[in-house]
Design a protein around this motif. Sequence first.
Motif: not given
Length: 338
Positions: A100-102, A111-118, A123-128, A202-207
């Motif tokens: 739910d990170a905007v 823009a997204l400090p959480e980029a790596g976690e997202i 990726k886990l969902f893509g693997e499933e 991380r700097q300029f992306g979006d979710p």
Amino acid sequence: MPAGDSMFVLVLGNTEVSTIPGISVAGATPELTKLTPPADAEFLFFEKPRIVDVIPVTPEGHPTPAIITKAARELAGFPVMVVRGGTYLAPLIPHVHISDAVGRDFRKGPALPEAGEIIARAKLFGEELGKAPLKELVIGESTPGGTTTAQAVLWALGYDAKTSSAAPENPQSLKEEVINEGFKRAGVERGSLEDRPLEALRQFGDPMMVTVVGLALGFKGQVVLAGGTQMLAVSALLKALGEEVGRFMIATTRWVLSDGSATFSSTAREIGVMTYSADLDFSKSEFKGLRDYERGYVKEGVGAGGATWLAIKAGFSPEDVSAKVEELYRGLMEMKAP
């Protein structure tokens, strides 16, 4: 490829960038762009969205491109899975929650400090999904303001790209002003993050971008990136991360290809990604809201080009899809009538 081998995935994302006045017309007002992604998703399943009482429109009243995706889906019957990459509000339909990170306004901070976690979750969902009998994922998006974040990422990776706009007058000078302000804040120049794609995200992306990158990293089959110039940024990121670009294709609409204010075709060639263009035509529509697509309004979104690709693979023509859009729009107009 039989339709049963494919799944349509709609990734929802919000970025604070969409609330900058003049940046996005993916909503009647900048503030309403916050509701556009969940409303787009809900409209695919119901006659109208649940989260807001009307379908998303531009300030001039042009309908969301979700109407094209809905038309293609009603013809071809392909399955739709909605993924919340990071939005203000969750859609009121069954969906997969990644985050739910905007995305933040990158002029003020990353823009997204959480980029790596997202990315890791997606990726886990893509693997499933890769364990299901699927050969192809068709991934669409609804992300107001996303062409600005996409252009920032492309510039950071070293591409001299211009992204499109849902408005006939592309606010390119405003985009560039916002991006340059963000680059100055981050101490970045064009191309300086060429070898650091995750930092560009991380700097300029979006979710939406980080979620689609994660999905495409995890799912090892064919991936159709259903969108316009935003999917150029996703393709460039995947290439920079070492993925084989040959298993990706961008499916868009002819309105994006004919947008002279953007660099879709030349940037796609530079990245080396294949493209497909849905040859839809609303020039003879009885409705001005649809005829205006031919004048440069809206162009693409909610996976319209990719959904049309799936309908054509199922045996329908672009004319069939256009006619179904007309039928759905007529129904909407009748609902509005007193």
